[in-house]
Write an enzyme that holds these catalytic residues in place. Structure first.
Site, PDB file in Angstrom:
ATOM      1  N   LYS A  22     -12.431 -20.219   9.003  1.00 39.56           N
ATOM      2  CA  LYS A  22     -11.608 -21.423   8.855  1.00 39.56           C
ATOM      3  C   LYS A  22     -12.492 -22.678   8.865  1.00 39.56           C
ATOM      4  CE  LYS A  22      -7.697 -19.084  11.045  1.00 39.56           C
ATOM      5  NZ  LYS A  22      -7.079 -18.746  12.331  1.00 39.56           N
ATOM      6  N   LYS A  77      -8.391 -16.169   4.468  1.00 39.85           N
ATOM      7  CA  LYS A  77      -9.528 -17.026   4.864  1.00 39.85           C
ATOM      8  C   LYS A  77     -10.864 -16.315   4.719  1.00 39.85           C
ATOM      9  CE  LYS A  77      -8.035 -15.548   9.215  1.00 39.85           C
ATOM     10  NZ  LYS A  77      -6.674 -15.269   9.001  1.00 39.85           N
ATOM     11  N   ARG A  84       0.837  -1.201   0.000  1.00 41.32           N
ATOM     12  CA  ARG A  84       0.000   0.000   0.000  1.00 41.32           C
ATOM     13  C   ARG A  84       0.874   1.254   0.000  1.00 41.32           C
ATOM     14  NH1 ARG A  84      -3.418  -3.436   3.184  1.00 41.32           N
ATOM     15  NH2 ARG A  84      -5.242  -3.883   1.932  1.00 41.32           N
ATOM     16  N   ASP A 128     -12.978 -15.321  13.066  1.00 45.05           N
ATOM     17  CA  ASP A 128     -11.782 -15.889  12.408  1.00 45.05           C
ATOM     18  C   ASP A 128     -11.917 -17.421  12.324  1.00 45.05           C
ATOM     19  OD1 ASP A 128      -8.675 -15.696  11.773  1.00 45.05           O
ATOM     20  OD2 ASP A 128      -8.871 -17.159  13.392  1.00 45.05           O
TER      21      ASP A 128
HETATM   22  N1  HSE Z   1      -5.707 -14.321  14.685  1.00 49.67           N
HETATM   23  C1  HSE Z   1      -5.527 -15.685  14.344  1.00 49.67           C
HETATM   24  C2  HSE Z   1      -5.284 -16.508  15.610  1.00 49.67           C
HETATM   25  C3  HSE Z   1      -4.381 -15.939  13.413  1.00 49.67           C
HETATM   26  O1  HSE Z   1      -5.270 -15.973  16.706  1.00 49.67           O
HETATM   27  O2  HSE Z   1      -5.120 -17.704  15.486  1.00 49.67           O
HETATM   28  C4  HSE Z   1      -4.723 -15.650  11.992  1.00 49.67           C
HETATM   29  O3  HSE Z   1      -5.806 -16.405  11.557  1.00 49.67           O
END
Ligand code: HSE
Length: 431
Positions: A208, A107, A47, A204
């Site tokens: 996944k 992801k 960026r 997150d």
């Molecule tokens: N923030 C994620 C974790 C890592 O704490 O596992 C990236 O996916």
């Protein structure tokens, strides 16, 4: 060797991107020997070109013209490590249109727009590899996609978020409160500051879970299909009660085939895991994924789920795999969604539950509590009472029960005069 170099364009030069650049430089001879041609970094898209990118990135390769990098330098392989939905999505589609295979660790993008990306990749006859998108360094997606392609996966249980695993480990081992453990995780750089919600609310892990479920069950799963509960309402007394009962609380990503095999359940939620289960031994920021399949039985994949060098290991492994495909004039396995299993709503999923309550212990109380469970068709597996008189507590672990039946059971329990309060309700996973 004499083969023409394969051109690699790197989008993103953060913690992972700069480690990818280092590995490409430091191991260039070995990588060339493994691929059969040198890998040449032709540009690094960022960026801000003003930021110092360290010793492994030649400043003359750095550009903020990402579009030109993807389409104007004849790249064979585009590595997307920028994160976010746009411009990553458009750049990946442009890369396919320009004839480059793509490696991504994104992801969120895969869990939302995976179908579009796979279709564009397949139409162009190229590769889309994404090992780094789930569980960092751990070889997991390729084993699911390739090594287990001859087996039938029944269930996948994953600790796929290191931040929440760190917080829960601190709460379990030192009795820390959620707030103190979170503050510590933020100080260590695991949890985001000031807003840790992507990790602690399970988003997150949900992205996944969608990627894992799609591969394990040969079906399309998006993040919108994933039921998601995080850990922000877990208290130190929940964790202490679990410990006293022989369990440890973990945030799990669960993807499982329904009992009749006609659908799948994909969810992220805290769960009590027996201390005897291999996942219970996964501490701090480590990740692990436990796979149960018909022929292989139980497998566990364990390792660092994040971090620059570990994640770069997965990315460079993908670069080598894609480069080898390119050298042989072919491509890797296509997205496999033939099973098209529907993702079932969470209220029809079956899970064991732990329920703890404070009650007044007098003759007949146990019978009235047990009757409530029976009324809602929830079968009790174990029951433990402590104390007596006004100061009694009762812990019950059920057999597999429907989420909806459990909710109705708890509502009825709250209506009993003898039940002063329900202190904890948690799913129990694993034998
Ligand atoms: N923030 C994620 C974790 C890592 O704490 O596992 C990236 O996916």
């Amino acid at each position: 060797m004499g083969a023409k170099p394969l051109k690699v364009a790197l989008l993103g030069a953060g913690v992972v991107g700069s480690e990818v650049a280092r590995l490409l430089v430091e191991q260039s001879d070995d990588l060339a020997a493994r691929v059969g041609a040198p890998l040449e970094l032709v540009g690094v898209g960022v960026r801000s070109v003003a930021t110092d990118r360290g010793r492994w990135i030649d400043p003359s390769l750095v550009t903020d013209d990402l579009q030109q990098l993807v389409t104007g330098r004849s790249a064979d392989i585009v590595v997307e490590l920028m994160g976010g939905i746009e411009p990553a999505r458009t750049l990946i589609l442009d890369a396919f249109a320009a004839g480059a295979s793509v490696i991504t660790g994104n992801k969120a993008l895969l869990a939302q727009h995976g179908a579009e990306l796979h279709e564009a990749c397949d139409a162009a006859g190229l590769d889309l590899y994404f090992e780094a998108s789930v569980a960092g360094a751990i070889p997991l997606l390729r084993p699911l996609r390739e090594s287990l392609a001859g087996d039938r996966v029944q269930r996948v249980l994953g600790i796929v978020n290191g931040t929440t695993n760190y917080i829960l480990t601190r709460m379990d081992e030192s009795g820390a409160s959620y707030d103190d453990a979170l503050a510590e995780a933020q100080e260590l750089g695991y949890a985001e500051k000031p807003d840790p919600s992507a990790d602690v609310e399970g988003h997150d892990a949900a992205a996944k879970a969608a990627i894992i479920a799609g591969l394990a069950f040969h079906s399309r799963v998006t993040i919108d299909d994933v039921y998601c509960e995080g850990i922000s309402s877990i208290t130190s007394s929940d964790v202490a009660a679990a410990r006293a009962a022989g369990y440890v609380v973990k945030l799990l990503a669960v993807a499982e085939r329904s009992a009749d095999g006609r659908g799948i359940s994909v969810r992220v939620h805290p769960a009590m895991v027996s201390r005897q289960h291999p996942l219970a031994a996964v501490r701090e920021a480590y990740n692990a994924v436990f796979v149960e399949s018909d022929a292989a039985g139980q497998l566990m994949f364990y390792g660092p789920g994040a971090g620059g060098a570990p994640t770069a290991s997965a990315v460079v492994g993908d670069i080598v795999a894609v480069a080898r495909n390119r050298m042989s004039g072919g491509h890797g396995p296509r997205e496999s969604t033939y099973a098209a299993l529907p993702v079932l709503p969470v209220d029809v999923s079956l899970t064991r539950y732990y329920i703890a309550m404070d009650l007044t212990d007098k003759a007949g109380v146990l019978a009235s509590v047990a009757a409530v469970f029976a009324e809602h068709d929830v079968s009790i597996e174990t029951l433990r009472q402590e104390g007596h008189g006004d100061d009694a507590s009762l812990e019950i672990v059920t057999h597999d029960a429907l989420e909806s039946a459990l909710a109705e059971t708890c509502a009825s329990l709250r209506g009993l005069d003898s039940v002063r309060q329900i202190t904890s309700i948690m799913r129990v996973v694993g034998e």
